[in-house]
Enzyme design. Structure first.
Site, PDB file in Angstrom:
ATOM      1  N   GLY A  23       0.820  -1.210   0.000  1.00  0.00           N
ATOM      2  CA  GLY A  23       0.000   0.000   0.000  1.00  0.00           C
ATOM      3  C   GLY A  23       0.850   1.255   0.000  1.00  0.00           C
ATOM      4  O   GLY A  23       2.069   1.189   0.194  1.00  0.00           O
ATOM      5  N   CYS A  26       5.316  -6.405   1.323  1.00  0.00           N
ATOM      6  CA  CYS A  26       5.736  -5.001   1.173  1.00  0.00           C
ATOM      7  C   CYS A  26       5.331  -4.181   2.405  1.00  0.00           C
ATOM      8  O   CYS A  26       5.924  -4.332   3.454  1.00  0.00           O
ATOM      9  CB  CYS A  26       5.176  -4.418  -0.129  1.00  0.00           C
ATOM     10  SG  CYS A  26       6.003  -2.904  -0.671  1.00  0.00           S
ATOM     11  N   TYR A  27       4.302  -3.324   2.285  1.00  0.00           N
ATOM     12  CA  TYR A  27       3.854  -2.564   3.464  1.00  0.00           C
ATOM     13  C   TYR A  27       3.459  -3.521   4.585  1.00  0.00           C
ATOM     14  O   TYR A  27       3.680  -3.238   5.768  1.00  0.00           O
ATOM     15  CB  TYR A  27       2.671  -1.674   3.087  1.00  0.00           C
ATOM     16  CG  TYR A  27       2.095  -0.923   4.270  1.00  0.00           C
ATOM     17  CD1 TYR A  27       2.697   0.241   4.729  1.00  0.00           C
ATOM     18  CD2 TYR A  27       0.970  -1.403   4.941  1.00  0.00           C
ATOM     19  CE1 TYR A  27       2.189   0.927   5.831  1.00  0.00           C
ATOM     20  CE2 TYR A  27       0.454  -0.730   6.038  1.00  0.00           C
ATOM     21  CZ  TYR A  27       1.063   0.435   6.485  1.00  0.00           C
ATOM     22  OH  TYR A  27       0.556   1.100   7.577  1.00  0.00           O
ATOM     23  N   HIS A  85       6.990  -8.316  -4.191  1.00  0.00           N
ATOM     24  CA  HIS A  85       5.606  -8.660  -4.548  1.00  0.00           C
ATOM     25  C   HIS A  85       5.564 -10.005  -5.273  1.00  0.00           C
ATOM     26  O   HIS A  85       5.747 -10.065  -6.485  1.00  0.00           O
ATOM     27  CB  HIS A  85       4.997  -7.565  -5.430  1.00  0.00           C
ATOM     28  CG  HIS A  85       4.691  -6.306  -4.705  1.00  0.00           C
ATOM     29  ND1 HIS A  85       3.470  -6.070  -4.111  1.00  0.00           N
ATOM     30  CD2 HIS A  85       5.456  -5.220  -4.445  1.00  0.00           C
ATOM     31  CE1 HIS A  85       3.493  -4.879  -3.522  1.00  0.00           C
ATOM     32  NE2 HIS A  85       4.695  -4.350  -3.709  1.00  0.00           N
ATOM     33  N   GLU A 118       3.022 -11.688  -5.938  1.00  0.00           N
ATOM     34  CA  GLU A 118       1.781 -11.813  -6.701  1.00  0.00           C
ATOM     35  C   GLU A 118       1.893 -11.384  -8.153  1.00  0.00           C
ATOM     36  O   GLU A 118       1.063 -11.761  -8.991  1.00  0.00           O
ATOM     37  CB  GLU A 118       0.646 -11.015  -6.019  1.00  0.00           C
ATOM     38  CG  GLU A 118       0.783  -9.510  -6.039  1.00  0.00           C
ATOM     39  CD  GLU A 118       1.553  -8.937  -4.857  1.00  0.00           C
ATOM     40  OE1 GLU A 118       1.274  -7.782  -4.467  1.00  0.00           O
ATOM     41  OE2 GLU A 118       2.440  -9.645  -4.328  1.00  0.00           O
ATOM     42  N   ASP A 170     -19.780 -10.673 -19.163  1.00  0.00           N
ATOM     43  CA  ASP A 170     -20.217 -10.495 -17.781  1.00  0.00           C
ATOM     44  C   ASP A 170     -21.741 -10.485 -17.654  1.00  0.00           C
ATOM     45  O   ASP A 170     -22.326 -11.248 -16.885  1.00  0.00           O
ATOM     46  CB  ASP A 170     -19.641  -9.194 -17.204  1.00  0.00           C
ATOM     47  CG  ASP A 170     -18.129  -9.111 -17.365  1.00  0.00           C
ATOM     48  OD1 ASP A 170     -17.490 -10.173 -17.423  1.00  0.00           O
ATOM     49  OD2 ASP A 170     -17.603  -7.991 -17.461  1.00  0.00           O
ATOM     50  N   LYS A 190     -12.286 -11.863 -14.365  1.00  0.00           N
ATOM     51  CA  LYS A 190     -12.764 -12.079 -15.725  1.00  0.00           C
ATOM     52  C   LYS A 190     -12.571 -13.521 -16.189  1.00  0.00           C
ATOM     53  O   LYS A 190     -13.476 -14.120 -16.763  1.00  0.00           O
ATOM     54  CB  LYS A 190     -12.061 -11.115 -16.682  1.00  0.00           C
ATOM     55  CG  LYS A 190     -12.441 -11.267 -18.135  1.00  0.00           C
ATOM     56  CD  LYS A 190     -13.862 -10.805 -18.423  1.00  0.00           C
ATOM     57  CE  LYS A 190     -13.941  -9.292 -18.457  1.00  0.00           C
ATOM     58  NZ  LYS A 190     -15.283  -8.824 -18.881  1.00  0.00           N
TER      59      LYS A 190
END
Length: 519
Positions: free
Chosen positions: A59, A86-87, A175, A177, A233, A375
């Site tokens: 963040g 991270c944060y 990170h 991710e 969607d 998605k």
């Protein structure tokens, strides 16, 4: 805080990172259910039984200031495994008495080589070879908290991975991710299955019956109108609700005049005759065009289109008895890009028509079955519902349609010009077997005219921008590297066949720093 699903989960606390949703994706990809909440929401949690692990996101905040984002200390006493990213790492270090400093001139952004110092369950099979990790931080932990051990380091961050086996708490400065981190998935694998010891129970297809059951329980005998645009969607939402309540679903297709060439007609016939939905057609292109006249601000466009949609649905709902719900195809990424998890204006990217254009006093209740799905998960769900492949695997298309692909003022002439250019572009992608290799592709019309020469005549016409990106989920993206001969061919074809365009450019920017759409 009451969780919607009565099942084991990994809880992700979002401190405002733009890629928090990627953490949820990585966890779900490994077959484990995850939920994202804000730091404020942690105060409402009463029962921790189903929470098998907690991940603290990155963040924009910094623990070096007097006021910074935090969570209740009691969460660290529950003996639930915690992974800080991270944060999240810096917050853990701060809470347990470590020291964090601003790096100033030694900030780390981008790739960095990481080196192993000690063994850990978190890094099992991670250090098989030299690894590059993705950094994005200006602060770093410079002193370990008590009872913590240093696991790995980089040149500029000596405490890049830390752990406290005693507290079941782990932290990584990078990170894992993002795809830029080598073997980042292994970090999540180890955390989930070796440390949290949670089992694989999340499967998108298995959610179909649960969603249908939930819709039945919520709607009961009331009626639902569905905003059916023809995109994946809203199409999945329509089929889900149709299976749940059938006759009580009224699908409304609004012809805004802002769709791609022939797309609206094709979609209407498909849902009307193949899926036999209770479908109502509203021709409203003149309404939208009038309301958008002389509007060039992209946020105003989105708000106008969103509000116009809702007003039309409310007007139509008055003609039908017992309508209480409006169904929308809102997804997880729509929400993260429309609402800041921290309350910070800086972490909000843009509003989406599904979540940002609704009037404050809307008479219909919203039903959004897909708001926790990504998605690609929606595509899998659509496939299991028998959704037409052309729609199920169609590239993402924005709710406001071509309204945000015509930069500046919108006119009927510009819409027709763009429809033709876009039609040529997409057709050529399909002909050259490139469409399925690309996450999203489109043509846009720029608000500038340039001088050109055609034959012996001087032209003064618009510039067409082409955009094609590769991505896993739309949260990060890179431009597609077309062969030069393809770009030569498509440019020549658009300029020769579309009156009104005399210049074609190709967008080679990535996300971040750019977004996929121009507006």
């Amino acid at each position: 805080m009451q969780f919607r699903d009565n099942k084991e989960k990994i809880l992700i606390i979002d401190f405002g990172s733009q890629v928090t949703k990627l953490i949820a994706r990585r966890v779900r990809d490994l077959g484990v259910y995850s939920e994202i909440i804000t730091p404020k929401d942690t105060k409402k949690i009463r029962d921790f039984t189903l929470i098998k692990g907690i991940i603290l996101s990155g963040g924009p905040s910094t623990v070096t200031k007097q006021k910074f984002q935090k969570i209740p200390k009691q969460i660290f006493t529950k003996k639930i495994p915690i992974l800080g990213i991270c944060y999240g790492l810096q917050l853990i270090a701060k809470i347990f008495g470590g020291k964090i400093k601003s790096l100033n001139k030694r900030r780390e952004f981008g790739r960095a080589l990481i080196f192993k110092k000690n063994t850990s369950l978190l890094t099992k099979n991670f250090f098989k070879s030299q690894k590059a990790v993705w950094m994005s931080h200006e602060d770093a932990v410079v002193k370990l908290p008590k009872n913590f051990k240093n696991i790995a380091y980089t040149k500029d961050s000596k405490l890049t991975i830390i752990e406290s086996k005693r507290h079941k708490i782990y932290g990584v400065q990078f990170h894992p991710e993002v795809t830029h981190t080598d073997n980042g998935k292994q970090i999540f694998k180890n955390f989930l299955f070796l440390i949290c010891k949670i089992k694989k129970k999340w499967n998108v297809v298995s959610q179909k019956n649960k969603l249908i059951k939930e819709i039945k329980e919520i709607v009961k005998d009331d009626k639902v109108i569905c905003a059916l645009s023809g995109g994946v969607d809203s199409s999945v939402v329509a089929l889900l609700i149709n299976k749940a309540i059938k006759k009580n679903l009224i699908c409304i297709m609004v012809d805004t005049g802002l769709m791609r060439k022939n797309e609206f007609r094709y979609t209407y016939k498909l849902f009307r005759y193949k899926y036999k939905l209770n479908l109502k057609l509203i021709k409203a292109s003149n309404i939208f065009l009038k309301k958008l006249k002389n509007i060039s601000n992209p946020e105003k466009k989105r708000k106008i289109i969103g509000n116009s949609f809702i007003k039309i649905f409310e007007r139509e709902s008055k003609k039908i008895k017992n309508v209480k719900y409006l169904a929308q195809g809102t997804l997880y990424p729509d929400i993260i890009e429309s609402k800041s998890s921290t309350g910070s204006k800086s972490s909000k990217i843009k509003s989406h028509h599904n979540v940002g254009g609704l009037p404050k006093k809307m008479k219909l209740k919203l039903i959004e079955p897909l708001k926790e799905f990504f998605k690609d998960e929606v595509r899998v769900l659509g496939d299991s519902l028998g959704l037409n492949k052309n729609i199920c695997y169609r590239h993402p298309f924005p709710g406001p349609g071509l309204g945000i692909r015509i930069i500046g003022n919108i006119t009927l002439e510009k819409i027709k010009i763009l429809q033709e250019a876009d039609y040529i572009f997409i057709n050529e992608l399909n002909k050259n077997n490139l469409y399925d290799k690309i996450w999203q592709a489109y043509a846009a019309l720029l608000p500038i005219k340039t001088v050109g020469v055609m034959g012996d005549s001087r032209t003064y016409e618009y510039t067409c921008l082409l955009r094609a990106v590769t991505s896993e989920d739309g949260m990060t993206a890179d431009y597609f590297n077309f062969p030069k001969d393809f770009l030569d061919k498509i440019s020549n074809k658009i300029i020769n066949k579309v009156r009104g365009i005399n210049r074609v450019v190709y967008d080679i920017s990535s996300k971040p720093p750019s977004t996929i759409e121009l507006e």
